[in-house]
Motif scaffolding. Sequence first.
Motif, PDB file in Angstrom:
ATOM      1  N   ARG A 178       9.066  -0.730  -1.096  1.00 36.49           N
ATOM      2  CA  ARG A 178       8.998  -1.547  -2.311  1.00 36.49           C
ATOM      3  C   ARG A 178       9.506  -0.818  -3.548  1.00 36.49           C
ATOM      4  O   ARG A 178       9.659  -1.433  -4.593  1.00 36.49           O
ATOM      5  N   ASP A 179       9.724   0.476  -3.484  1.00 36.38           N
ATOM      6  CA  ASP A 179      10.196   1.216  -4.650  1.00 36.38           C
ATOM      7  C   ASP A 179      11.636   0.830  -4.969  1.00 36.38           C
ATOM      8  O   ASP A 179      12.432   0.564  -4.073  1.00 36.38           O
ATOM      9  N   GLY A 210       0.806  -1.210   0.000  1.00 42.36           N
ATOM     10  CA  GLY A 210       0.000   0.000   0.000  1.00 42.36           C
ATOM     11  C   GLY A 210       0.842   1.264   0.000  1.00 42.36           C
ATOM     12  O   GLY A 210       2.075   1.220  -0.055  1.00 42.36           O
ATOM     13  N   SER A 211       0.150   2.380   0.073  1.00 44.92           N
ATOM     14  CA  SER A 211       0.811   3.681   0.132  1.00 44.92           C
ATOM     15  C   SER A 211       0.118   4.536   1.188  1.00 44.92           C
ATOM     16  O   SER A 211      -0.969   4.203   1.661  1.00 44.92           O
ATOM     17  N   LEU A 212       0.759   5.637   1.535  1.00 46.69           N
ATOM     18  CA  LEU A 212       0.225   6.562   2.533  1.00 46.69           C
ATOM     19  C   LEU A 212       0.041   7.944   1.914  1.00 46.69           C
ATOM     20  O   LEU A 212       0.802   8.358   1.047  1.00 46.69           O
ATOM     21  N   GLY A 246       2.823  10.144   0.529  1.00 45.45           N
ATOM     22  CA  GLY A 246       3.935   9.807   1.412  1.00 45.45           C
ATOM     23  C   GLY A 246       5.072   9.257   0.588  1.00 45.45           C
ATOM     24  O   GLY A 246       4.868   8.419  -0.292  1.00 45.45           O
ATOM     25  N   CYS A 247       6.273   9.749   0.841  1.00 44.06           N
ATOM     26  CA  CYS A 247       7.436   9.292   0.088  1.00 44.06           C
ATOM     27  C   CYS A 247       8.682   9.353   0.975  1.00 44.06           C
ATOM     28  O   CYS A 247       8.595   9.690   2.151  1.00 44.06           O
ATOM     29  N   ILE A 248       9.815   9.037   0.402  1.00 46.49           N
ATOM     30  CA  ILE A 248      11.074   9.021   1.134  1.00 46.49           C
ATOM     31  C   ILE A 248      11.951  10.130   0.572  1.00 46.49           C
ATOM     32  O   ILE A 248      12.029  10.317  -0.643  1.00 46.49           O
ATOM     33  N   ALA A 263       3.938  17.079  -2.154  1.00 41.03           N
ATOM     34  CA  ALA A 263       2.990  17.148  -3.264  1.00 41.03           C
ATOM     35  C   ALA A 263       3.673  17.040  -4.617  1.00 41.03           C
ATOM     36  O   ALA A 263       3.031  16.723  -5.612  1.00 41.03           O
ATOM     37  N   ASN A 264       4.975  17.280  -4.667  1.00 41.47           N
ATOM     38  CA  ASN A 264       5.698  17.269  -5.937  1.00 41.47           C
ATOM     39  C   ASN A 264       6.326  15.916  -6.268  1.00 41.47           C
ATOM     40  O   ASN A 264       7.071  15.816  -7.226  1.00 41.47           O
ATOM     41  N   LYS A 265       6.048  14.888  -5.477  1.00 44.21           N
ATOM     42  CA  LYS A 265       6.651  13.566  -5.714  1.00 44.21           C
ATOM     43  C   LYS A 265       5.564  12.503  -5.855  1.00 44.21           C
ATOM     44  O   LYS A 265       4.440  12.676  -5.406  1.00 44.21           O
ATOM     45  N   SER A 266       5.958  11.379  -6.433  1.00 41.46           N
ATOM     46  CA  SER A 266       5.060  10.228  -6.533  1.00 41.46           C
ATOM     47  C   SER A 266       5.056   9.486  -5.203  1.00 41.46           C
ATOM     48  O   SER A 266       6.059   9.493  -4.486  1.00 41.46           O
TER      49      SER A 266
END
Length: 161
Positions: free
Chosen positions: A62-63, A12-14, A21-23, A41-44
Amino acid sequence: MSTDRPKKSFIGSLRYNGKPGCIEWVFKEGRGGYKRLVVNANKSPTTFDFRWENDSYSMHVRDTTHEGQLVHLNSHGEIAVSPANEATNTEFDFSGFSPELLQGDSIKLPILVKPGQPITLDIKTGAGVIVSSGEREKKIYFKTERTKPVAVFTLNVIERH
């Protein structure tokens, strides 16, 4: 008699306030560079493998850029991302909610770091909600600090396993 058990683990994602949500790599004077969980907001969105182990979840990235790294609580109380051999063992809980009971594919909820510490907005560093104006920063970082506002995430289930 059926041997099927509810699938508690999932991919899943957040999201927080509609932002993915990203790193992200951050640098702090005196500490150097490291990775943190952030909404930007500017990232996948980053995809996570939420693995049900020992009555709690672990969050594996998982990316491809950060494959297999773990989301964990670092020694500064921040929600960080590190290779598995460097990460502290952090257990996550969905405030008593069981994702296998989820009827749709997403739900809003706070996420706790066991034993019962809510993930909060890291607004001490200038990220997060600007309370006086109601404006929002472009990036929001997270930690576990009881005096800060609790982050309510949208958990998006992509695949159950």
